[in-house]
Write an enzyme that holds these catalytic residues in place. Structure first.
Site, PDB file in Angstrom:
ATOM      1  N   CYS A 104      -9.520   7.449   0.187  1.00  0.00           N
ATOM      2  CA  CYS A 104      -8.438   6.486   0.065  1.00  0.00           C
ATOM      3  C   CYS A 104      -8.984   5.073  -0.112  1.00  0.00           C
ATOM      4  CB  CYS A 104      -7.575   6.554   1.307  1.00  0.00           C
ATOM      5  SG  CYS A 104      -6.311   5.310   1.283  1.00  0.00           S
ATOM      6  N   ARG A 230      -0.937  14.134  -9.944  1.00  0.00           N
ATOM      7  CA  ARG A 230       0.139  13.585 -10.778  1.00  0.00           C
ATOM      8  C   ARG A 230       0.579  14.565 -11.856  1.00  0.00           C
ATOM      9  NH1 ARG A 230      -2.987   8.714 -12.728  1.00  0.00           N
ATOM     10  NH2 ARG A 230      -4.615  10.267 -12.384  1.00  0.00           N
TER      11      ARG A 230
HETATM   12  C1  LIG Z   1       0.943   8.090  -5.557  1.00  0.00           C
HETATM   13  C2  LIG Z   1      -0.364   8.682  -5.124  1.00  0.00           C
HETATM   14  C3  LIG Z   1      -0.554   9.022  -3.805  1.00  0.00           C
HETATM   15  C4  LIG Z   1      -1.767   9.583  -3.380  1.00  0.00           C
HETATM   16  N1  LIG Z   1      -1.932   9.928  -2.076  1.00  0.00           N
HETATM   17  C5  LIG Z   1      -3.082  10.503  -1.658  1.00  0.00           C
HETATM   18  C6  LIG Z   1      -3.256  10.930  -0.317  1.00  0.00           C
HETATM   19  O1  LIG Z   1      -2.354  10.829   0.513  1.00  0.00           O
HETATM   20  N2  LIG Z   1      -4.459  11.462   0.025  1.00  0.00           N
HETATM   21  C7  LIG Z   1      -5.485  11.636  -0.876  1.00  0.00           C
HETATM   22  O2  LIG Z   1      -6.552  12.141  -0.521  1.00  0.00           O
HETATM   23  N3  LIG Z   1      -5.329  11.269  -2.164  1.00  0.00           N
HETATM   24  C8  LIG Z   1      -4.150  10.716  -2.556  1.00  0.00           C
HETATM   25  N4  LIG Z   1      -3.993  10.383  -3.875  1.00  0.00           N
HETATM   26  C9  LIG Z   1      -5.051  10.777  -4.840  1.00  0.00           C
HETATM   27  C10 LIG Z   1      -4.723  12.154  -5.432  1.00  0.00           C
HETATM   28  O3  LIG Z   1      -4.734  13.177  -4.460  1.00  0.00           O
HETATM   29  C11 LIG Z   1      -5.713  12.526  -6.541  1.00  0.00           C
HETATM   30  O4  LIG Z   1      -7.010  12.568  -6.004  1.00  0.00           O
HETATM   31  C12 LIG Z   1      -5.681  11.544  -7.695  1.00  0.00           C
HETATM   32  O5  LIG Z   1      -4.346  11.185  -8.008  1.00  0.00           O
HETATM   33  C13 LIG Z   1      -6.366  12.119  -8.927  1.00  0.00           C
HETATM   34  O6  LIG Z   1      -5.799  13.339  -9.278  1.00  0.00           O
HETATM   35  P1  LIG Z   1      -4.622  13.480 -10.397  1.00  0.00           P
HETATM   36  O7  LIG Z   1      -5.134  12.777 -11.619  1.00  0.00           O
HETATM   37  O8  LIG Z   1      -4.462  14.952 -10.567  1.00  0.00           O
HETATM   38  O9  LIG Z   1      -3.407  12.786  -9.840  1.00  0.00           O
HETATM   39  C14 LIG Z   1      -2.810   9.803  -4.309  1.00  0.00           C
HETATM   40  C15 LIG Z   1      -2.613   9.458  -5.647  1.00  0.00           C
HETATM   41  C16 LIG Z   1      -1.421   8.902  -6.069  1.00  0.00           C
HETATM   42  C17 LIG Z   1      -1.238   8.565  -7.513  1.00  0.00           C
END
Ligand SMILES: Cc1cc2nc3c(=O)[nH]c(=O)nc-3n(C[C@H](O)[C@H](O)[C@H](O)COP(=O)(O)O)c2cc1C
Length: 385
Positions: A104, A230
């Site tokens: 994070c 996402r």
């Molecule tokens: C709105 C939002 C909230 C997220 N919340 C978390 C979270 O609570 N814990 C975490 O480890 N990653 C969090 N992430 C990161 C995602 O789990 C992920 O690692 C990141 O979005 C990349 O993957 P994606 O391209 O498939 O979304 C968040 C990302 C977004 C966009």
């Protein structure tokens, strides 16, 4: 694709739902599971101390039911005793796994030593993990970015240290903290993490928005599973379609829109199918949170579904104001009528109104720039995690 194991846990698929704070709540997880294809879902990140203090908001974040299984709950915190005790609470409540947030990038999490600050202090982090692993029987996993910045790619070393400390699996988002959500996902970086560990599974993550992107991540990194955030929110069918594609199913071009209920090999579900799942999502939001709070929360969810409707401003401007289920159904009915002007004789969107195909950052030739078809980072929750 394949079943896989994380420690003592056997999963029916190696596709995972990533934690998305503000989005991966019980209704969304149930929507994804009802469509199928996902092996393990995660909750939003939950503050370990808030659980110990019995904060009702923290307990709402971990609300679950039998159909929402297997479930990983993600914890953040930096006090070893708090993380250990919180893990025990989660185990007692039936969690299938506990995941530790080490990725994070938000100041409020990092400045207390949690989130990606953990990645810069691997000795201390390994000790915290050891305490948690010895306190519970369920698998403890860690989710990280590649490192703080390009000069500090710590994920391979940290993953090895965490494996020695007993973690059962590593999730790695192929970007650094400094990158935020910009630039490309670095598949070679994920591969280095895969090569660094001895035997635990590494699950790759970042920008998977099509089955083809999932396959490329598997092929180029050697990861044991992929985790989708996402991409699942804008397309909850992605797990089912990816499983089918990885198992040798035919995939239709991403730009094709099908008009009947989506067959399992279709990349684009039809409008009717999207509308059906969207209504189911709202029903679950109302069931879990109550009608007014559920509708208010759904105001930010509905525009994710409408991204692939074709012209959708008429829908969005009213959907973001709903307070009741009936209002939402009226909005959808009016919009469905209005949308007809963009359809051909078979009820499909005329080509010029079709949304562009989505392309993952690591599947583009040119450097990733802000383009319409790029996956958006939602506003709002990003500021608070
Ligand atoms: C709105 C939002 C909230 C997220 N919340 C978390 C979270 O609570 N814990 C975490 O480890 N990653 C969090 N992430 C990161 C995602 O789990 C992920 O690692 C990141 O979005 C990349 O993957 P994606 O391209 O498939 O979304 C968040 C990302 C977004 C966009």
């Amino acid at each position: 694709m394949a079943a896989m194991r994380i420690g003592s846990l056997t999963l029916t698929s190696n596709l995972f739902l990533s934690p998305l704070a503000g989005y991966t709540n019980l209704p969304f997880r149930l929507v994804v599971r009802e469509i199928g294809g996902v092996g393990l879902c995660s909750t939003d990140l939950v503050n370990a101390r808030s659980l110990l203090e019995k904060n009702p908001k923290a307990f709402k974040l971990i609300e679950t039911r039998p159909a929402d299984s297997p479930l990983a709950i993600q914890l953040f915190g930096s006090v070893p005793e708090e993380m250990r005790d919180a893990a025990q609470i989660l185990e007692a409540r039936g969690a299938a796994a506990v995941d530790i947030n080490m990725g994070c990038p938000v100041r409020k999490v990092c400045h207390v030593g949690g989130g990606s600050a953990m990645m810069t202090e691997s000795g201390k982090t390994a000790a915290l993990v050891r305490g948690m692993v010895s306190a519970v029987k369920i698998p403890v996993t860690a989710k990280m970015r590649l490192g703080w910045d390009d000069q500090n790619i710590t994920a391979p070393d940290l993953a090895r240290a965490l494996e020695d400390a007993g973690v059962a699996g590593i999730f790695v988002h192929g970007r650094t903290r400094e990158q935020g959500f910009g630039g490309r996902v670095n598949l070679a970086g994920i591969r280095k993490v895969v090569e660094a560990v001895k035997q635990i599974p590494v699950i790759g993550n970042g920008d998977i928005i099509t089955p083809q992107a999932a396959k490329k991540m598997f092929d180029d990194t050697g990861c044991a599973g992929v985790s989708i955030g996402r991409g699942a929110f804008y397309n909850p069918w992605i797990f089912q379609h990816t499983l089918h594609y990885l198992n040798g199913g035919v995939s239709v071009p991403a730009s094709r829109l099908v008009s009947s209920l989506a067959p399992p090999d279709a990349v684009e579900p039809s409008f009717a199918e999207r509308a059906r799942v969207m209504c189911r999502h709202l029903d679950l939001m109302i069931e879990v949170f109550g009608e007014l709070p559920g509708c208010r929360m759904f105001r930010k969810v509905a525009p994710w579904y409408s991204r692939r409707f074709g012209p959708c401003h008429e829908f969005n401007k009213r959907a973001v104001q709903i307070s009741t289920r009936t209002e939402f159904h009226n909005v959808l009915e009016d919009y469905t009528r209005w949308r007809r002007q963009f359809l051909d004789d078979h009820g499909e969107l005329l080509p010029r109104f079709r949304p562009p195909a989505m392309i993952a950052s690591f599947m583009r030739d040119e450097p990733a720039v802000a383009r319409r078809e790029q996956i958006p980072v939602p506003k709002g929750p990003v500021e608070v995690w």
